[in-house]
Design an enzyme around this catalytic site. Sequence first.
Site, PDB file in Angstrom:
ATOM      1  N   THR A  14      23.189  39.242  -1.369  1.00 29.78           N
ATOM      2  CA  THR A  14      24.285  38.504  -1.986  1.00 29.78           C
ATOM      3  C   THR A  14      25.155  39.415  -2.842  1.00 29.78           C
ATOM      4  O   THR A  14      26.323  39.115  -3.094  1.00 29.78           O
ATOM      5  CB  THR A  14      23.737  37.340  -2.831  1.00 29.78           C
ATOM      6  OG1 THR A  14      22.758  36.641  -2.061  1.00 29.78           O
ATOM      7  CG2 THR A  14      24.830  36.372  -3.218  1.00 29.78           C
ATOM      8  N   TYR A 102      11.045  43.787   1.614  1.00 28.78           N
ATOM      9  CA  TYR A 102      12.126  42.827   1.808  1.00 28.78           C
ATOM     10  C   TYR A 102      12.204  42.526   3.297  1.00 28.78           C
ATOM     11  O   TYR A 102      12.654  43.351   4.084  1.00 28.78           O
ATOM     12  CB  TYR A 102      13.437  43.417   1.289  1.00 28.78           C
ATOM     13  CG  TYR A 102      14.632  42.486   1.305  1.00 28.78           C
ATOM     14  CD1 TYR A 102      14.511  41.124   1.571  1.00 28.78           C
ATOM     15  CD2 TYR A 102      15.912  42.978   1.030  1.00 28.78           C
ATOM     16  CE1 TYR A 102      15.611  40.285   1.577  1.00 28.78           C
ATOM     17  CE2 TYR A 102      17.025  42.148   1.024  1.00 28.78           C
ATOM     18  CZ  TYR A 102      16.869  40.810   1.301  1.00 28.78           C
ATOM     19  OH  TYR A 102      17.973  39.981   1.309  1.00 28.78           O
ATOM     20  N   LYS A 131       9.480  39.905  -0.619  1.00 25.21           N
ATOM     21  CA  LYS A 131      10.499  38.861  -0.569  1.00 25.21           C
ATOM     22  C   LYS A 131      10.664  38.493   0.894  1.00 25.21           C
ATOM     23  O   LYS A 131      11.131  39.309   1.696  1.00 25.21           O
ATOM     24  CB  LYS A 131      11.836  39.341  -1.143  1.00 25.21           C
ATOM     25  CG  LYS A 131      12.934  38.274  -1.030  1.00 25.21           C
ATOM     26  CD  LYS A 131      14.289  38.814  -1.430  1.00 25.21           C
ATOM     27  CE  LYS A 131      15.365  37.736  -1.257  1.00 25.21           C
ATOM     28  NZ  LYS A 131      16.721  38.253  -1.536  1.00 25.21           N
TER      29      LYS A 131
END
Length: 265
Positions: A14, A102, A131
Site C-alpha cells: 500500500t 511476506y 504476513k
Amino acid sequence: MDAGVDGVVAAGSTGEVGALSSDERIALVDTVIEQTAGRVPVIAQTGATSTTEAIRLSKAAERSGADVLMLITPFYEPLTIDETVAYLTDVAGAVDLPVMLYNIPAVTGVNLDPATVRRLATEIDNVAYIKDSSANWEQALQLIHHHADVIGTFIGWDSYIYSALAEGAAGVMAGAANVVPDEIVSVARGIAAGDLAGALADWKRLYPVIDALISVPFISAVKAGLTARGLDVGDPRRPTAPLGAEQLAGVTAALARLEPIEQGV
C-alpha cells in the site's frame, strides 16, 4: 499511533513500494523510524527482485533502527520454491533482526505454503513471523492453528480482520488502517479482551468501508480514503491512476455512513 495501532509498516504494498527507487525506499524507512521515535515497532519491507538488493535494503533498515524486516519474495520472474528458500535464507542470514516472511502470491507468482513456512521458521533462526496475503483462508487457518509453535501469523487481507483475530492470529496488517485506524483498533482490542460480541458489532459497522476499499484498486482507494478523512496525500504515483468518479463516490459514501466509535471504551 494516536489511534492505538501496535506497529507500522514502511514500504509495503500500500506504500507503493513498486514505484519507489532503492534510495527512496531507504529514505522512507529512515523517515518512518524518525517520526515514530520508538513509540511503536517499525516493520521495514526490504524484499527485492535480487538477493543483493534485498540484503542492501535490509542492512540499511537495520542500521536505521527498524525492529522487524519484512521480506517479499522476488517478483516478475516466478521462482521455484528452492530458489525462494535460498533467497530468504541468504537475506535473513545477512542481518540480525527478526524477519517476517511476506507471502503475496498474486504479485510474486510463488505461494509460501504452510509446510514451506514451517521449514523456513525452523531452519532460519531469525524468521519469526509471516504476513500471509494469499487470501487463502484455509491456508491462513493452517498457519494459525498448526504452526503457531514456530511462527507468528499476521493476516494481510483486510476483509479477514475480525475472523483472523478471533481465530488467534498474532495480528493483522491492514492497508485500511491508514484510513480507519480507530475503528480497526476497536475491533482488535475487543477481541483481545474476550468481547467477541462487542468486537463483532464494531466490525459490522466497519465492514462496509473495508468492502468499499477492497472492491476498487486498493492503493488508489486508500489514498482517496485518507483525503476524504481530511489528510490530502495526493494521487498514487504513475502509472497507477486515481479512482474514477464512480469508484470514488463509493468509497466516500461508505466513509460518510460509518458511525463513529464510542470514545473511552
